[in-house]
Design a protein around this motif. Structure first.
Motif, PDB file in Angstrom:
ATOM      1  N   UNK A  48     -83.960 -52.723  45.833  1.00 21.89           N
ATOM      2  CA  UNK A  48     -83.962 -53.501  47.066  1.00 21.89           C
ATOM      3  C   UNK A  48     -84.573 -52.742  48.241  1.00 21.89           C
ATOM      4  N   UNK A  49     -85.095 -51.536  47.982  1.00 20.74           N
ATOM      5  CA  UNK A  49     -85.784 -50.774  49.010  1.00 20.74           C
ATOM      6  C   UNK A  49     -84.959 -49.692  49.667  1.00 20.74           C
ATOM      7  N   UNK A  50     -83.732 -49.484  49.202  1.00 18.96           N
ATOM      8  CA  UNK A  50     -82.895 -48.432  49.768  1.00 18.96           C
ATOM      9  C   UNK A  50     -83.447 -47.056  49.436  1.00 18.96           C
ATOM     10  N   UNK A  51     -83.413 -46.169  50.420  1.00 18.60           N
ATOM     11  CA  UNK A  51     -83.947 -44.819  50.208  1.00 18.60           C
ATOM     12  C   UNK A  51     -82.968 -43.712  50.590  1.00 18.60           C
ATOM     13  N   UNK A  52     -81.872 -44.036  51.278  1.00 20.08           N
ATOM     14  CA  UNK A  52     -80.949 -43.002  51.758  1.00 20.08           C
ATOM     15  C   UNK A  52     -79.654 -43.055  50.964  1.00 20.08           C
ATOM     16  N   UNK A  53     -79.325 -41.941  50.301  1.00 20.99           N
ATOM     17  CA  UNK A  53     -78.125 -41.857  49.468  1.00 20.99           C
ATOM     18  C   UNK A  53     -77.236 -40.747  50.017  1.00 20.99           C
ATOM     19  N   UNK A  54     -75.983 -41.085  50.279  1.00 20.32           N
ATOM     20  CA  UNK A  54     -75.021 -40.139  50.829  1.00 20.32           C
ATOM     21  C   UNK A  54     -73.971 -39.822  49.785  1.00 20.32           C
ATOM     22  N   UNK A  55     -73.810 -38.534  49.493  1.00 18.92           N
ATOM     23  CA  UNK A  55     -72.805 -38.079  48.542  1.00 18.92           C
ATOM     24  C   UNK A  55     -72.057 -36.908  49.173  1.00 18.92           C
ATOM     25  N   UNK A  56     -71.173 -36.290  48.441  1.00 19.51           N
ATOM     26  CA  UNK A  56     -70.442 -35.140  48.983  1.00 19.51           C
ATOM     27  C   UNK A  56     -69.787 -34.364  47.853  1.00 19.51           C
ATOM     28  N   UNK A  57     -69.517 -33.130  48.141  1.00 25.26           N
ATOM     29  CA  UNK A  57     -68.845 -32.230  47.211  1.00 25.26           C
ATOM     30  C   UNK A  57     -67.498 -32.823  46.783  1.00 25.26           C
ATOM     31  N   UNK A  58     -66.822 -33.495  47.660  1.00 23.08           N
ATOM     32  CA  UNK A  58     -65.489 -34.020  47.361  1.00 23.08           C
ATOM     33  C   UNK A  58     -65.459 -35.403  46.752  1.00 23.08           C
ATOM     34  N   UNK A  59     -66.607 -35.930  46.325  1.00 15.85           N
ATOM     35  CA  UNK A  59     -66.662 -37.285  45.783  1.00 15.85           C
ATOM     36  C   UNK A  59     -66.696 -37.271  44.252  1.00 15.85           C
ATOM     37  N   UNK A  60     -65.856 -36.471  43.635  1.00 18.09           N
ATOM     38  CA  UNK A  60     -65.807 -36.432  42.183  1.00 18.09           C
ATOM     39  C   UNK A  60     -67.141 -36.007  41.593  1.00 18.09           C
ATOM     40  N   UNK A  61     -67.644 -36.770  40.627  1.00 22.56           N
ATOM     41  CA  UNK A  61     -68.918 -36.471  39.968  1.00 22.56           C
ATOM     42  C   UNK A  61     -70.094 -37.181  40.631  1.00 22.56           C
ATOM     43  N   UNK A  62     -69.915 -37.645  41.841  1.00 26.90           N
ATOM     44  CA  UNK A  62     -70.953 -38.385  42.555  1.00 26.90           C
ATOM     45  C   UNK A  62     -72.275 -37.614  42.619  1.00 26.90           C
ATOM     46  N   UNK A  63     -72.231 -36.329  42.977  1.00 24.95           N
ATOM     47  CA  UNK A  63     -73.471 -35.550  43.074  1.00 24.95           C
ATOM     48  C   UNK A  63     -74.184 -35.490  41.721  1.00 24.95           C
ATOM     49  N   UNK A  64     -73.428 -35.368  40.660  1.00 26.01           N
ATOM     50  CA  UNK A  64     -74.013 -35.341  39.315  1.00 26.01           C
ATOM     51  C   UNK A  64     -74.730 -36.654  39.002  1.00 26.01           C
ATOM     52  N   UNK A  65     -74.081 -37.784  39.273  1.00 24.70           N
ATOM     53  CA  UNK A  65     -74.677 -39.084  38.982  1.00 24.70           C
ATOM     54  C   UNK A  65     -75.899 -39.347  39.859  1.00 24.70           C
ATOM     55  N   UNK A  66     -75.815 -38.989  41.126  1.00 21.31           N
ATOM     56  CA  UNK A  66     -76.965 -39.161  42.024  1.00 21.31           C
ATOM     57  C   UNK A  66     -78.132 -38.306  41.527  1.00 21.31           C
ATOM     58  N   UNK A  67     -77.857 -37.058  41.154  1.00 17.63           N
ATOM     59  CA  UNK A  67     -78.909 -36.189  40.627  1.00 17.63           C
ATOM     60  C   UNK A  67     -79.553 -36.760  39.378  1.00 17.63           C
ATOM     61  N   UNK A  68     -78.744 -37.362  38.517  1.00 21.70           N
ATOM     62  CA  UNK A  68     -79.269 -37.972  37.288  1.00 21.70           C
ATOM     63  C   UNK A  68     -80.278 -39.074  37.627  1.00 21.70           C
ATOM     64  N   UNK A  69     -79.946 -39.906  38.590  1.00 23.37           N
ATOM     65  CA  UNK A  69     -80.845 -40.990  38.983  1.00 23.37           C
ATOM     66  C   UNK A  69     -82.109 -40.437  39.646  1.00 23.37           C
TER      67      UNK A  69
END
Length: 172
Positions: A48-69
């Protein structure tokens, strides 16, 4: 989708960002999200054109999943922000607490290195302190640490005192 400059960073981001708190099974946070549906939601955001993704050290495995994408979308102009949690674990920052208790330089460096390993990225576009107090301006060694990370290529200072930015590429 509309786009704008992110503060004074020189980065152009979508007006709508993807808050990745709800993915990765953050302890005490969002429950029930499965990795496959989280990844599909993140992919749809980008479609849909989104380009900004916000994650954090304290968001469980969020950084891992974002990195995978991100590994699947190299060179597509995605901007990723992460956050360093306060060492003392206090949200929000309490008045009178010295910055050395929340963001000593060695903690900032260790947190960013952990985030980089978890995500598989070489650097983040934006690294922020998860809490901030204006009482901390000019105190502690956080600014020297941020400058050193900039020089090392993990980040480059820009914007508010609690923000660093960098160009990053996913690790192979």
């Amino acid at each position: 989708m509309q786009y704008r400059e992110l503060g004074r960073t020189g980065l152009t981001v979508s007006d709508i960002g993807y808050g990745a708190w709800g993915i990765g099974g953050a302890g005490g946070g969002w429950v029930g999200a499965q990795d496959d549906e989280s990844l599909r939601a993140l992919e749809r955001f980008m479609e849909l054109g989104g380009t900004f993704i916000d994650t954090a050290r304290g968001y469980g495995r969020s950084e891992e999943l974002v990195g995978r994408v991100l590994k699947e979308h190299r060179g597509e102009g995605l901007i990723v922000a992460t956050k360093v949690p306060p060492k003392n674990g206090e949200w929000p920052a309490r008045a009178g607490v010295p910055v050395e208790e929340a963001f000593p330089g060695d903690h900032i460096r260790a947190s960013l290195e952990t985030s980089l390993r978890a995500s598989g990225l070489d650097a983040f576009d934006v690294v922020q302190f998860h809490v901030w107090s204006d009482e901390w301006v000019g105190k502690g060694d956080w600014l020297e640490t941020v400058q050193a990370l900039k020089e090392e290529g993990s980040s480059a200072t820009s914007g508010s005192p609690s923000t660093t930015t960098s160009r990053r590429t996913p690790s192979p």
